[in-house]
Design a protein around this motif. Structure first.
Motif, mmCIF file in Angstrom:
data_model
loop_
_atom_site.group_PDB
_atom_site.id
_atom_site.type_symbol
_atom_site.label_atom_id
_atom_site.label_comp_id
_atom_site.label_asym_id
_atom_site.label_seq_id
_atom_site.Cartn_x
_atom_site.Cartn_y
_atom_site.Cartn_z
ATOM 1 N N GLU A 134 0.827 -1.203 0.000
ATOM 2 C CA GLU A 134 0.000 0.000 0.000
ATOM 3 C C GLU A 134 0.862 1.254 0.000
ATOM 4 O O GLU A 134 1.942 1.275 0.573
ATOM 5 C CB GLU A 134 -0.908 -0.010 1.232
ATOM 6 C CG GLU A 134 -1.837 -1.206 1.220
ATOM 7 C CD GLU A 134 -2.654 -1.319 2.478
ATOM 8 O OE1 GLU A 134 -3.694 -0.655 2.539
ATOM 9 O OE2 GLU A 134 -2.234 -2.067 3.364
ATOM 10 N N ARG A 136 -3.023 3.878 -3.285
ATOM 11 C CA ARG A 136 -3.198 2.644 -4.052
ATOM 12 C C ARG A 136 -2.860 1.428 -3.192
ATOM 13 O O ARG A 136 -1.925 1.445 -2.406
ATOM 14 C CB ARG A 136 -2.283 2.688 -5.267
ATOM 15 C CG ARG A 136 -2.462 1.552 -6.223
ATOM 16 C CD ARG A 136 -1.608 1.815 -7.463
ATOM 17 N NE ARG A 136 -1.462 0.612 -8.236
ATOM 18 C CZ ARG A 136 -1.828 0.492 -9.490
ATOM 19 N NH1 ARG A 136 -2.356 1.503 -10.116
ATOM 20 N NH2 ARG A 136 -1.644 -0.626 -10.134
ATOM 21 N N THR A 137 -3.636 0.372 -3.393
ATOM 22 C CA THR A 137 -3.375 -0.906 -2.738
ATOM 23 C C THR A 137 -3.218 -1.968 -3.819
ATOM 24 O O THR A 137 -4.006 -2.028 -4.760
ATOM 25 C CB THR A 137 -4.542 -1.301 -1.803
ATOM 26 O OG1 THR A 137 -4.724 -0.271 -0.830
ATOM 27 C CG2 THR A 137 -4.260 -2.617 -1.097
ATOM 28 N N ARG A 166 -7.556 4.834 -4.249
ATOM 29 C CA ARG A 166 -8.374 5.712 -3.426
ATOM 30 C C ARG A 166 -8.434 7.087 -4.083
ATOM 31 O O ARG A 166 -7.411 7.667 -4.436
ATOM 32 C CB ARG A 166 -7.788 5.827 -2.017
ATOM 33 C CG ARG A 166 -8.625 6.697 -1.089
ATOM 34 C CD ARG A 166 -8.093 6.676 0.327
ATOM 35 N NE ARG A 166 -6.790 7.272 0.468
ATOM 36 C CZ ARG A 166 -6.563 8.580 0.595
ATOM 37 N NH1 ARG A 166 -7.547 9.435 0.598
ATOM 38 N NH2 ARG A 166 -5.333 9.025 0.718
ATOM 39 N N GLY A 177 -9.431 -0.747 1.040
ATOM 40 C CA GLY A 177 -8.533 -0.937 -0.102
ATOM 41 C C GLY A 177 -8.054 -2.373 -0.207
ATOM 42 O O GLY A 177 -7.975 -2.946 -1.301
#
Length: 90
Positions: free
Chosen positions: A16, A20-21, A43, A54
């Protein structure tokens, strides 16, 4: 004669950053084969930071891709064993 239960081991790992994940999924099949897949979640800057959400979205997408790869693998094995083209598995 009792059937032997077979188990699969599925692993999910997450990376992460602020927006963004990324999820990486891996399943080890009973024959030693490994199938891998990835999923992502982004996100929006106006969204609240909810790390768990996420992970859930990226994980679900990785597992969905993993499922499709397993269906394709099974379909290919059916074709190989039967010597003909079978209907796609869905």
């Amino acid at each position: 004669m009792p059937r032997v239960a077979v188990g699969w081991h599925v692993e999910l790992e997450f990376e992460e950053d602020a927006h963004r994940t990324r999820a990486a999924a891996l399943v080890r099949l009973s024959d030693g084969t490994e199938v891998r897949a990835h999923g992502y979640a982004s996100r929006h800057p106006s969204d609240e930071d909810q790390q768990r959400v996420g992970e859930e979205i990226a994980g679900a997408r990785a597992l969905n891709e993993l499922a499709m790869k397993l269906l394709t693998k099974a379909h290919d094995e059916i074709d190989e064993a039967s010597g003909r083209t079978s209907y796609p598995l869905t």
